[in-house]
Design an enzyme around this catalytic site. Structure first.
Site: not given
Ligand code: GAL
Length: 667
Positions: A151-152, A308, A356-357, A359
């Site tokens: 991932n990224e 995403e 990340e709650k 987000h």
């Molecule tokens: C991306 C990541 C995700 C999440 C998201 C939050 O960088 O792949 O897992 O963290 O950002 O914006």
């Protein structure tokens, strides 16, 4: 490109699904809600290594079996992650030397994510073992549509300076240079007594008393990108062997992230996907979105996938603005307009704990009685209606050249001016095209340029001889270029091209510059035609070029500032935005470039996708708070309404017009 098992022609809609954060009874509700919204693809397991392998070599797949079966029964396809982005605590605890070490020699701890050194043999072994297990177990699962590698890559651990990295760096350098003499020559170690006499002396660019060797740093950036790419390719190879026929992707970050050389990565993947998040404080964030999308499309050489973005706020900026009503639809359809075969999000259900709650998600904390959920359903319906767009090519006849190592080299300390940023400048030139209504590819200097009417070179400080020949050949064959200052200056090893600037481009541009005169912070310089420059000016003379504007006063008064040599245009200063736009429009006009909708009002984004049978889809996205009109005809795909001659796009809304006429007849 991946397709859905049940509906190969659909655009993808969905996002990261992290069921391990929730009790099992929530999973059934999740699938029901996904169906209600029209979700058809979810990315599962991105951060689930700790659940899949709770102890070394002990794998637990029962829970994932149940999740994938539930999704398959619900008709929802899966982008299955290899789960290698976040090694579990047991792994890092057992292998402390797998943790990343920063430039100052500080070893970072686990407790967040991506806490591993890209050159750690222990990490590589454990990660590949997990991928093998997942591939063996799920390669024939009916829900599987796509593999999601890691991932990224490089988001948090782009560089590591530990001893394992040092050894891997030396191997990489041996491959590149063969012997130490060649390395000494390439790095210019005659300067400051840096000559190496044994490979053991060669290190990553760790913290030094003052400026380190710039080519050592540049090669370390190249190595760091390659080190992660090797991991990605190793995972891909496991998947290709065990799960042939199912495409594999990894999600790039083509927006602000410039750490990996994605031009080397993209050809290794079956599908290019990218993530994009708006910078809340940037009023023109939708232009950066367009850039990220166009770069993703160019890397892919066609269709790609938005892996995403966010339904509303993120949680990692200083102030995280929620999206305005309608903004999520606009953002999603801007990506689709620019070639994405769908719109996916981070994440399905907003977390109740963890980093990340705060987000946003498709299902917010407030549940389904919410604005976000209503807009999610609206987006699902829009993407469903837009399915026929799938596979249509984006029309772009301008290219903006872009190269990562060039940007890395020019943004090093020890340059003539800290203001000569490269990546931001590329985006600024791209923005000038965006405002002019021109759709552009963002292309590598080695690409075949023959299909473009015009090519912009905003900042190519470093360029190889082969790429110079490519650009010269393009102009000789009738192409038009506009080159920005401080381009063509050094070779691939960051060695200055001697004999006058702009080095590699001096002959093409018909001019010779002998000295740079960077401006101080906030200073501007006036040009004879009324334009105004910032950051940079130069002392030089035309050698064949026509001088369109020269510097009016100061130390370089009378020197050429904007020139034209046949079809090769040049600006030797960083023009203010409005002046840059004027020059870009002029160059585009001279090359016969037409916007998707000539005369479209400011703030109305217009991009056209076209199928090979001539059917086209004109996306009109209104980024302003007032209704806008433009000359266009066709059937509105979202409402079914016919438009003849003139279309009205309500404030903040999107209209997509389908037309069947051949090129140039319908709008
Ligand atoms: C991306 C990541 C995700 C999440 C998201 C939050 O960088 O792949 O897992 O963290 O950002 O914006």
């Amino acid at each position: 490109m991946a397709t859905l098992p049940h509906r190969p022609d659909a655009l993808f809609f969905g996002g990261d699904y992290n069921p391990e954060q929730w009790p099992e009874d929530v999973w059934t509700e999740d699938v029901a809600l996904m169906r209600e919204a029209g979700v058809n693809l979810v990315t599962v397991g991105v951060f689930s290594w700790a659940f899949l392998e709770p102890a070394p070599g002990r794998y637990e797949f029962g829970w994932l079996d149940r999740v994938l079966d539930l999704l398959a029964d619900g008709g929802i396809a899966v982008d299955l992650a290899t789960a290698t982005a976040s090694p579990p605590p047991w792994f890092s605890h057992a292998h402390p030397d797998s943790l990343p070490t920063d430039r100052d020699g500080r070893r970072l701890s686990y407790g967040s994510r991506q806490a591993f050194c890209p050159s750690s043999p222990a990490y590589r072994e454990a990660a590949l073992a997990l991928v093998e297990q997942l591939a063996v177990r799920y390669h024939d699962h009916p829900a599987l549509a796509l593999w999601h590698i890691h991932n990224e890559y490089g988001c948090h651990n782009l560089t590591c300076y530990c001893d394992q990295s040092a050894a891997a760096f030396r191997d990489w350098l041996t491959d590149r240079y063969g012997d130490l003499d060649a390395l000494n020559e390439a790095w210019g170690t005659g300067f400051w007594s840096q000559r190496y006499t044994d490979w053991a002396q060669v290190l990553p660019p760790r913290a030094t008393p003052t400026f380190g060797n710039p080519t050592q740093e540049l090669d370390f950036r190249r190595f760091s990108s390659d080190a992660l790419l090797r991991l990605c390719v190793a995972e891909r190879d496991v998947l290709r062997r065990v799960s042939p026929g199912t495409p594999a992707t990894t999600n790039f970050m083509t927006g602000m992230f410039t750490g990996l050389d994605y031009w080397r990565w993209a050809p290794q993947l079956d599908l290019v996907s990218t993530d994009h998040y708006l910078t809340a404080a940037n009023p023109d964030a939708h232009v950066d979105l367009a850039f990220a999308a166009d770069l993703a499309r160019s890397l892919a050489g066609g269709s790609w996938l938005l892996m995403e973005h966010s339904t509303s706020a993120v949680n990692w900026q200083p102030r995280n603005a929620a999206k305005a009503p309608g903004q999520m639809l606009r953002n999603s359809l801007s990506h689709v307009a620019r070639g994405s075969e769908g719109a996916l999000f981070f994440q399905w259900r907003a977390s109740r704990s963890g980093a990340e709650k705060w987000h946003s998600a498709l299902v917010p904390h407030a549940g389904t009685d919410s604005r976000v959920w209503r807009e999610v359903k609206e987006l699902g319906a829009a993407l469903d209606a837009l399915a026929p767009v799938r596979g249509a090519a984006v029309e772009a006849d301008v290219a903006v050249l872009h190269d990562y190592p060039s940007g890395w080299a020019s943004e090093r300390p020890g340059q003539p001016s800290v203001d000569m940023t490269a990546f931001d400048e590329i985006r600024r030139w791209y923005a000038a095209l965006w405002r002019a209504g021109v759709t552009a590819d963002v292309t590598h200097p080695s690409a075949d340029l023959s299909r473009y009417r015009a090519v912009l070179v905003p900042a190519l400080y470093l360029i190889s001889d082969a790429d110079v020949a490519n650009i010269n050949g393009y102009v000789e064959a009738g192409g038009t270029v506009l080159v920005g200052p401080y381009s063509g200056i050094v070779d691939e090893q960051d060695r200055v091209r001697l004999g006058g600037y702009p080095g590699a481009f001096a002959r093409l541009l018909g001019l010779r510059v002998e000295e740079f005169y960077p401006l101080l912070a906030g200073e501007t310089v006036e040009l004879s035609g009324g334009s105004v420059g910032r950051v940079w000016r130069e002392l030089g003379r035309a050698e064949g070029a026509e001088v369109l504007e020269s510097y009016v006063d100061g130390p370089v008064a009378g020197s050429p500032a904007i020139t034209r040599h046949g079809r090769a245009w040049y600006t030797g200063t960083r023009l203010l935005d409005a002046d840059l736009e004027r020059l870009v429009r002029r160059v585009c006009d001279s090359a016969g470039v037409r916007p998707a909708v000539p005369g479209a009002p400011p703030g109305l984004e217009a991009v056209r996708r076209r199928h090979s049978d001539g059917t086209s889809y004109l996306f009109l996205i209104n980024h302003t708070a007032t209704e806008l009109t433009a000359a266009a005809s066709g059937t509105d795909v979202l409402t079914g309404r016919e438009t003849v001659g003139q279309v009205t796009v309500p404030a903040g809304a999107v209209v997509v017009l389908r037309a069947g006429a051949p090129a140039g007849k319908e709008g």
